[in-house]
Design an enzyme around this catalytic site. Structure first.
Site, PDB file in Angstrom:
ATOM      1  N   ASP A  17       0.821  -1.215   0.000  1.00 56.25           N
ATOM      2  CA  ASP A  17       0.000   0.000   0.000  1.00 56.25           C
ATOM      3  C   ASP A  17       0.855   1.265   0.000  1.00 56.25           C
ATOM      4  OD1 ASP A  17      -2.469   1.296  -0.016  1.00 56.25           O
ATOM      5  OD2 ASP A  17      -2.544   1.438   2.174  1.00 56.25           O
ATOM      6  N   HIS A  34       2.134   3.622  -9.132  1.00 57.95           N
ATOM      7  CA  HIS A  34       1.939   2.192  -9.432  1.00 57.95           C
ATOM      8  C   HIS A  34       3.108   1.655 -10.258  1.00 57.95           C
ATOM      9  CE1 HIS A  34      -1.921   2.319  -7.584  1.00 57.95           C
ATOM     10  NE2 HIS A  34      -2.485   3.064  -8.507  1.00 57.95           N
ATOM     11  N   LEU A 128       9.732 -21.112  -4.774  1.00 52.00           N
ATOM     12  CA  LEU A 128       8.872 -20.093  -4.161  1.00 52.00           C
ATOM     13  C   LEU A 128       7.507 -20.138  -4.827  1.00 52.00           C
ATOM     14  CD1 LEU A 128       8.533 -17.381  -2.415  1.00 52.00           C
ATOM     15  CD2 LEU A 128       9.062 -16.210  -4.540  1.00 52.00           C
TER      16      LEU A 128
HETATM   17  C1  IPE Z   1      -5.497  -2.712  -0.066  1.00 51.76           C
HETATM   18  O1  IPE Z   1      -5.161  -1.380  -0.214  1.00 51.76           O
HETATM   19  C2  IPE Z   1      -5.545  -3.399  -1.410  1.00 51.76           C
HETATM   20  C3  IPE Z   1      -4.253  -3.601  -2.083  1.00 51.76           C
HETATM   21  C4  IPE Z   1      -3.094  -3.281  -1.604  1.00 51.76           C
HETATM   22  C5  IPE Z   1      -4.326  -4.248  -3.384  1.00 51.76           C
HETATM   23  P1  IPE Z   1      -6.288  -0.246  -0.354  1.00 51.76           P
HETATM   24  O2  IPE Z   1      -5.581   1.024  -0.558  1.00 51.76           O
HETATM   25  O3  IPE Z   1      -7.283  -0.641  -1.378  1.00 51.76           O
HETATM   26  O4  IPE Z   1      -6.998  -0.301   1.086  1.00 51.76           O
HETATM   27  P2  IPE Z   1      -7.771   0.818   1.898  1.00 51.76           P
HETATM   28  O5  IPE Z   1      -8.753   1.444   0.943  1.00 51.76           O
HETATM   29  O6  IPE Z   1      -6.764   1.797   2.373  1.00 51.76           O
HETATM   30  O7  IPE Z   1      -8.408   0.106   3.036  1.00 51.76           O
HETATM   31  C1  IPE Z   2      -1.645   0.248  -3.353  1.00 53.09           C
HETATM   32  O1  IPE Z   2      -1.450   1.615  -3.351  1.00 53.09           O
HETATM   33  C2  IPE Z   2      -1.910  -0.313  -4.730  1.00 53.09           C
HETATM   34  C3  IPE Z   2      -3.292  -0.778  -4.935  1.00 53.09           C
HETATM   35  C4  IPE Z   2      -4.270  -0.741  -4.066  1.00 53.09           C
HETATM   36  C5  IPE Z   2      -3.597  -1.345  -6.242  1.00 53.09           C
HETATM   37  P1  IPE Z   2      -2.678   2.623  -3.388  1.00 53.09           P
HETATM   38  O2  IPE Z   2      -3.074   2.863  -4.789  1.00 53.09           O
HETATM   39  O3  IPE Z   2      -3.778   2.166  -2.489  1.00 53.09           O
HETATM   40  O4  IPE Z   2      -2.006   3.934  -2.786  1.00 53.09           O
HETATM   41  P2  IPE Z   2      -2.554   4.851  -1.645  1.00 53.09           P
HETATM   42  O5  IPE Z   2      -2.931   3.992  -0.488  1.00 53.09           O
HETATM   43  O6  IPE Z   2      -3.728   5.571  -2.218  1.00 53.09           O
HETATM   44  O7  IPE Z   2      -1.419   5.754  -1.329  1.00 53.09           O
HETATM   45 MG    MG Z   3      -4.148   2.363  -0.513  1.00 53.54          MG
END
Ligand code: IPE
Ligand code: IPE
Ligand code: MG
Length: 239
Positions: A17, A34, A128
């Site tokens: 995240d 990303h 793995l």
């Molecule tokens: C969790 O992150 C999902 C992934 C890392 C794929 P999110 O960014 O979607 O989660 P919330 O919205 O902060 O709970």
């Molecule tokens: C995690 O990073 C990637 C996915 C959920 C696909 P985010 O896109 O949730 O990034 P933040 O949490 O908004 O910074």
């Molecule tokens: Mg996120």
């Protein structure tokens, strides 16, 4: 830095995240975050192999992530397929077995095809097991599990009187992989966000404030070392 082989977690699961916030701080678009996140994925897979982890599960795209803007969704999905294509040789060379959990049928046909092809190609690999959680929701996994059990009960393939933890495990998406020993979440949030709810019951949780694009081998090793210092009691008394 080498880490000790003593008490290495067998299965590490990661909520990757913070891509969006990382990019925003730099005045860039979420896509930039990303993109950079993909490089971290490569680094952490290598670090996991080095640390002799047997199972690595990466939360790649949640069912709830479908509610993001269309442009972000298509960016993430094309990064996923591009990356699978680019890493195929490396995956085979490193004897990685590719696995997925979630509703991959929600993905565009082309992505599904590429993933299925790689799953078949790497099926016999043993070093793995890399599980990608794609269009994944733990609550949906539990509902799917209950539905399959009820179906099998109806057609005589399963006797509900025999229902126990092991039989539930056999109906989950994760039926071939052990429970995670360690869960890492990057990006500073302290929540599970609908990831592996059943499987995480006794998993050690590790939260890092580092956003995923900045996460690296030494931070990964720090999490492993903290795991190695923890005492897992599973509800028992340790003498
Ligand atoms: C969790 O992150 C999902 C992934 C890392 C794929 P999110 O960014 O979607 O989660 P919330 O919205 O902060 O709970
Ligand atoms: C995690 O990073 C990637 C996915 C959920 C696909 P985010 O896109 O949730 O990034 P933040 O949490 O908004 O910074
Ligand atoms: Mg996120």
């Amino acid at each position: 830095m080498e880490i000790s082989n003593l008490n290495t977690p067998k299965h590490v699961a990661i909520i990757m995240d913070g891509n969006g916030r990382w990019a925003k701080k730099k005045g860039e678009t979420r896509l930039f975050g990303h993109n950079e996140g993909v490089n971290t994925v490569q680094k952490i897979i290598k670090a996991a192999i080095k640390a002799k982890i047997k199972f690595l599960t990466l939360y790649t795209f949640s069912k709830e992530n479908w509610d993001r803007p269309k442009i972000e969704i298509s960016n993430i999905l094309s990064l996923l397929t591009d990356n699978i294509l680019k890493s195929e040789k490396e995956i085979i060379k490193n004897k990685i077995k590719i696995n997925t959990i979630g509703h991959i049928e929600d993905l565009p046909k082309k992505s599904q095809y590429l993933i299925q092809k790689l799953i078949k190609k790497t099926n016999k690999n043993k070093d793995l097991t890399l599980t990608l959680a794609i269009s994944y929701s733990a609550r949906t996994e539990i509902i799917d599990c209950i539905q399959k059990i009820l179906e099998d009960q109806k057609n005589g393939k399963f006797n509900c009187e025999k229902l126990n933890e092991e039989s539930v495990n056999n109906y989950l998406y994760t039926k071939n992989i052990p429970y995670p020993d360690l869960l890492i979440r990057t990006g500073g949030e302290k929540r599970i966000s609908n990831f592996l709810l059943w499987q995480l019951a006794y998993t050690e949780l590790y939260f890092s404030n580092t956003e995923w694009p900045d996460f690296c081998e030494s931070e990964f090793n720090k999490a492993i070392e903290e795991f190695q210092r923890r005492e897992r009691r599973f509800g028992k008394v340790v003498k």
